[in-house]
Scaffold this motif. Structure first.
Motif, mmCIF file in Angstrom:
data_model
loop_
_atom_site.group_PDB
_atom_site.id
_atom_site.type_symbol
_atom_site.label_atom_id
_atom_site.label_comp_id
_atom_site.label_asym_id
_atom_site.label_seq_id
_atom_site.Cartn_x
_atom_site.Cartn_y
_atom_site.Cartn_z
ATOM 1 N N GLN A 144 0.815 -1.205 0.000
ATOM 2 C CA GLN A 144 0.000 0.000 0.000
ATOM 3 C C GLN A 144 0.858 1.268 0.000
ATOM 4 O O GLN A 144 0.361 2.358 -0.225
ATOM 5 N N ASP A 146 3.060 4.009 -1.491
ATOM 6 C CA ASP A 146 3.109 4.500 -2.867
ATOM 7 C C ASP A 146 4.488 4.317 -3.474
ATOM 8 O O ASP A 146 4.626 4.027 -4.649
ATOM 9 N N SER A 147 5.525 4.475 -2.681
ATOM 10 C CA SER A 147 6.886 4.326 -3.181
ATOM 11 C C SER A 147 7.676 3.524 -2.170
ATOM 12 O O SER A 147 7.634 3.796 -0.971
ATOM 13 N N ARG A 206 6.168 0.952 -7.095
ATOM 14 C CA ARG A 206 5.402 2.193 -7.180
ATOM 15 C C ARG A 206 3.952 1.824 -7.429
ATOM 16 O O ARG A 206 3.655 0.924 -8.224
ATOM 17 N N GLN A 207 3.052 2.539 -6.772
ATOM 18 C CA GLN A 207 1.633 2.218 -6.877
ATOM 19 C C GLN A 207 0.915 3.019 -7.956
ATOM 20 O O GLN A 207 -0.031 2.535 -8.561
ATOM 21 N N GLN A 208 1.336 4.255 -8.192
ATOM 22 C CA GLN A 208 0.635 5.128 -9.145
ATOM 23 C C GLN A 208 1.618 5.717 -10.154
ATOM 24 O O GLN A 208 2.338 6.669 -9.815
ATOM 25 N N PRO A 209 1.663 5.159 -11.371
ATOM 26 C CA PRO A 209 1.005 3.920 -11.792
ATOM 27 C C PRO A 209 1.722 2.703 -11.212
ATOM 28 O O PRO A 209 2.869 2.801 -10.768
ATOM 29 N N ALA A 210 1.038 1.562 -11.210
ATOM 30 C CA ALA A 210 1.582 0.351 -10.611
ATOM 31 C C ALA A 210 2.786 -0.135 -11.418
ATOM 32 O O ALA A 210 2.658 -0.479 -12.595
ATOM 33 N N ARG A 211 3.942 -0.142 -10.786
ATOM 34 C CA ARG A 211 5.169 -0.597 -11.433
ATOM 35 C C ARG A 211 6.007 -1.378 -10.426
ATOM 36 O O ARG A 211 6.020 -1.053 -9.236
ATOM 37 N N ASP A 386 11.662 7.487 -13.092
ATOM 38 C CA ASP A 386 10.901 6.690 -14.050
ATOM 39 C C ASP A 386 11.782 5.725 -14.825
ATOM 40 O O ASP A 386 11.348 4.616 -15.160
#
Length: 840
Positions: A144, A146-147, A206-211, A386
């Motif tokens: 959960q 995000d990073s 990473r959650q947003q976007p899911a990576r 990224d």
């Protein structure tokens, strides 16, 4: 004065050592250690290690080992564990390895309720606590964040249990390998490790976007002679079987099956829960929960959970086992332990896991597998660029600046340290190389002669109605010749038609890397002259093996084919690929096959010549696969695979006769349904534009194949249906014994239910229908006079099956039924099929 000089020298030496140890995290030291019980001297799993002056923390793994990076501000550590007294330790600059003993805490049991065993009640304190654990799962789940960044150490072992005594005395110069065994890991047994792999990786989420991204920066593994053993496939298969586990997932993937987690959303429907005791360590209070399956035959665990009572209701430790009655084959023992620690934000982060499996049959233990993982150096606030996520989700980027022995967080045992050298010594023996060569010939059908290998053995001899007895000699190159160039080919001769046939293919890498490894980029070219059953594609293996000589319905209609192909394949790191090709084919009808013209039925089409340009776009997110040379087989997981193919026919050059366009879209996906097993769905839709003889249109594929992405039909005849607008669907489901596990007596047999269905629906345009068009050819007829090819009517063709799997752990029986078009001549409307099927 002398004492002052010595003191000054020590400080200078210490300063020099600190300068030489500078890393990107300035003035940090790597501290390793082990935590043990002070009285029994046994290791303590899941012991917490906390810094006093810094929010850094970790816990011991399944071997009682911890690894923590400290900066210069840290002066004191606190060691604690459930049921033990906390212990403070003052860190000194010279500390690099610690051995810490913890004393047991008196009266750690808060309450123990002993009651007369009675009927289990669905509403009790234990289930109320599980409700709270389930409600707080989202808050406690690591993903959960995000990073997120963390490092991970993985160790996978696979080998033999209790090698036969004769191996130690009767294998000549190979006997030394079987004498060096591990006698400590499994009580009362000897373990011989055949495969060992260690990975240290950097992991980014990473959650947003899911990576997700995993970069393996250090790796070591045992490897056998690559001429006979595909070492990457061993690694892929073991990593697939022993995947990382998180108790917060709805299901635990293990040995190609899904076991329901004891804290899944619907877990109370399948598990019973009991409070064992409550424990206090420092300021933290935990409750130990025991759980067991309501039905021991289902794919469920039994074991214990340690749950915090700090308001988060997080799982600190989990011990999972599989009951001997569980409907799983070839597994005699299974143990899984998961450990979590609480970071400065109060989130329980997994720091270690261990999976240990003993494979066998009955009371005989044959093989074992083990995966140990340690996660450390968590950073829940790191911002990841990224470009880190570009390329493949898992990449191997080995560091040239560090050795595995310098950064390995968990030291190898004395036995494990010898595994690498033992395997290297075994590989050097001529007797072992000969043994591998024989095994490779029997298993794969190829005989290695260094830079080339001859085979496959099963294609050496074949017999059919057209060629009579057929001999074929083939082979392919190996990496010993070149990793950037690959060739394969064969020469065959039919004694009845007195003709030679041949095939030759080559591929050349364009990226300077191996032509076979992912992501690949290569050019390929092939030429082939052979006879084919209608519907078969050109290629090295075209279905004419020795065993195909004994089919009951032997084909009498053939195409004499001459084919030339030039292709290009480019794979991107995100598992998106583009492939293109140009194929020229000449097909002549031989045997009983005739292409009578609809314009004049007394005349026949002498040949079908085509020039075909094909472009295929394929996307298979997170795909894993096994490979040998250019051939790949997908490891089936839950991720879908999409394919879009466009074909263009060109006339006017190389005697090409037809202009056409064709578009096909395909998708395949496996759906995991927890206790209801899993289902495989495949779908293809397409359209062909142009006026063409029916062999160039779409026909259901009757060739049985285990390719995940191809739909094959069991109850149709060759060339039975044809269309130019079509939809194909297939669905296969394995219930894993969900129903039969509930039936008394029958559940002891461990049968598993399977069922599936196939559909083919299509239409034939008026310009391609031989009953309406005078520009095509008539459907061919059987020697008895009836037409063997048909256009579909208003209803789609349907067939299905039901069956039982895992009969005696090796057999599968299926009953196939054809639902419609049952009036066609010379077809089978129902049949039984018995086959071998090995599965866990």
């Amino acid at each position: 004065m002398r004492r002052a000089v010595m003191l000054f020298s020590r400080h200078v030496a210490l300063y020099i050592v600190m300068l030489l140890s500078i890393v990107p995290a300035l003035a940090q030291t790597l501290l390793r250690g082990e935590v043990r019980d002070a009285s029994s001297k046994r290791v303590i799993v899941g012991a917490s290690v906390q810094c006093i002056q810094h929010p850094e923390g970790t816990s011991t793994n399944a071997n009682g080992i911890f690894l923590i990076k400290l900066d210069s501000t840290v002066q004191e550590l606190v060691f604690s564990a459930v049921g033990y007294q906390s212990k403070r330790y003052t860190v000194t600059p010279t500390d690099s390895a610690l051995l810490v003993y913890l004393e047991k805490q008196d009266q750690v049991i808060e309450t123990v309720d002993i009651v007369k065993k009675g009927r289990y009640k669905n509403n009790n304190p234990a289930t109320e606590l599980i409700d709270l654990v389930i409600q707080h799962k989202r808050k406690n789940r690591l993903v959960q964040k995000d990073s997120l960044y963390f490092q991970q150490y993985d160790k996978i072992k696979f080998g033999m249990v209790d090698p036969k005594p004769g191996f130690k005395t009767r294998l000549g110069d190979m006997s030394f390998f079987f004498k060096d065994v591990d006698t400590t890991s499994l009580q009362g047994h000897e373990l011989l490790t055949l495969y060992l792999q260690e990975d240290i990786s950097d992991n980014y989420i990473r959650q947003q976007p899911a990576r997700k991204k995993k970069i393996i920066r250090n790796q070591s593994k045992t490897e056998f002679d690559p001429r006979y053993v595909n070492n990457p496939n061993i690694s892929s298969y073991l990593n697939y079987l022993f995947q990382p586990v998180d108790i917060y997932d709805e299901s635990v993937f293990f040995l190609n099956k899904l076991f329901l987690s004891p804290i899944a959303d619907n877990a109370k429907l399948y598990y019973k829960y009991f409070i064992v005791d409550s424990l206090r360590t420092g300021k933290d209070i935990f409750v130990r929960l025991r759980f067991e399956p309501r039905n021991s035959n289902d794919l469920l665990f039994h074991g214990q959970l340690l749950v915090s009572l700090d308001g988060r209701y997080a799982v600190k430790n989990a011990e999972l086992k599989v009951d001997k009655r569980t409907n799983i084959s070839w597994v005699n023992d299974f143990k899984m332990s998961l450990s979590y620690f609480k970071n400065s934000e109060g989130i329980m982060l997994q720091d270690s896991s261990n999976i240990f499996v003993v494979f066998g049959r009955g009371k005989v233990d044959a093989l074992f597998g083990e995966r140990s993982s340690v996660q450390y150096r968590y950073d829940t606030h790191r911002t990841t660029a990224d470009d880190v996520f570009s390329g493949a989700p898992v990449e191997v980027r080995l560091s040239a600046e560090e050795e595995l022995g310098d950064v390995r967080p968990v030291p190898l045992s004395t036995y494990e340290q010898r595994i690498y050298s033992n395997v290297d010594s075994l590989n050097d023996l001529k007797s072992f190389k000969s043994l591998l060569a024989v095994g490779y010939l029997l298993a794969q059908g190829y005989f290695s002669v260094g830079k080339f290998e001859l085979g496959p053995l099963e294609y050496l001899y074949h017999m059919n109605e057209m060629e009579g007895q057929r001999l074929r000699f083939g082979g392919r190159t190996t990496a010993a010749l070149s990793e950037k160039v690959y060739m394969e080919g064969y020469l065959a001769y039919g004694f009845r038609d007195d003709r030679f046939k041949y095939y030759l293919k080559t591929a050349v890498a364009l990226n300077g890397k191996s032509v076979a490894t992912f992501p690949a980029h290569y050019m390929e070219a092939s030429v082939q002259r052979d006879i084919f059953e209608p519907g078969k594609a050109i290629g090295y293996l075209k279905g004419d093996s020795f065993f195909r000589s004994f089919v009951s319905n032997k084909p009498t209609k053939w195409l004499d084919t001459e084919a030339y192909r030039l292709g290009h394949v480019y794979e991107f790191g995100n598992h998106f690929s583009v492939s293109s090709s140009f194929t020229h084919q000449r097909r002549n009808a031989i045997g009983d096959l005739r292409f009578a013209l609809t314009a004049d039925s007394t005349q026949s089409l002498s040949s079908i010549n085509t020039n075909d340009v094909q472009v295929t776009l394929r996307w298979a997110p997170f795909e894993k696969f096994y490979y040998r040379n250019l051939q790949r087989r997908t490891i089936i997981e839950s991720y879908p695979v999409f394919s879009l193919q466009y074909n263009k026919g060109i006339s006017g050059i190389f005697e090409g006769q037809y202009n056409y366009d064709a578009l096909r879209f395909s998708v395949s996906k496996r759906f995991f349904m927890n206790q209801l097993g899993f289902g495989d769905l495949k779908a293809t839709a397409g359209r062909i534009w142009g006026t063409l003889p029916y062999p160039l249109l779409e026909m259901p594929n009757i060739q049985e194949t285990k390719d995940r992405h191809t739909i094959s039909y069991d109850m149709t005849n060759s060339m039975e249906f044809v269309s130019d607008k079509f939809v194909k669907l297939s669905y296969d489901h394995e219930l894993n014994g969900f129903i039969l596990n509930k039936l008394p007596l029958i559940k002891k047999l461990r049968f598993r239910e399977i069922f599936g269905a196939r559909m083919f629906y299509g239409q034939l345009s008026a310009n391609n229908d031989p009953m309406l068009s005078d520009k095509v050819v008539y459907f061919d007829k059987h020697k008895e006079g009836y037409t063997i090819t048909h256009a579909l009517q208003k209803s789609p063709y349907l067939e299905g099956y039901v069956g039982l799997d895992n009969i005696l752990s090796i057999f599968r029986v299926q009953y196939y039924y054809r639902f419609n078009y049952r009036y066609h001549p010379n077809i089978s409307n129902e049949r039984f099929k018995l086959s071998l099927n090995f599965d866990f």
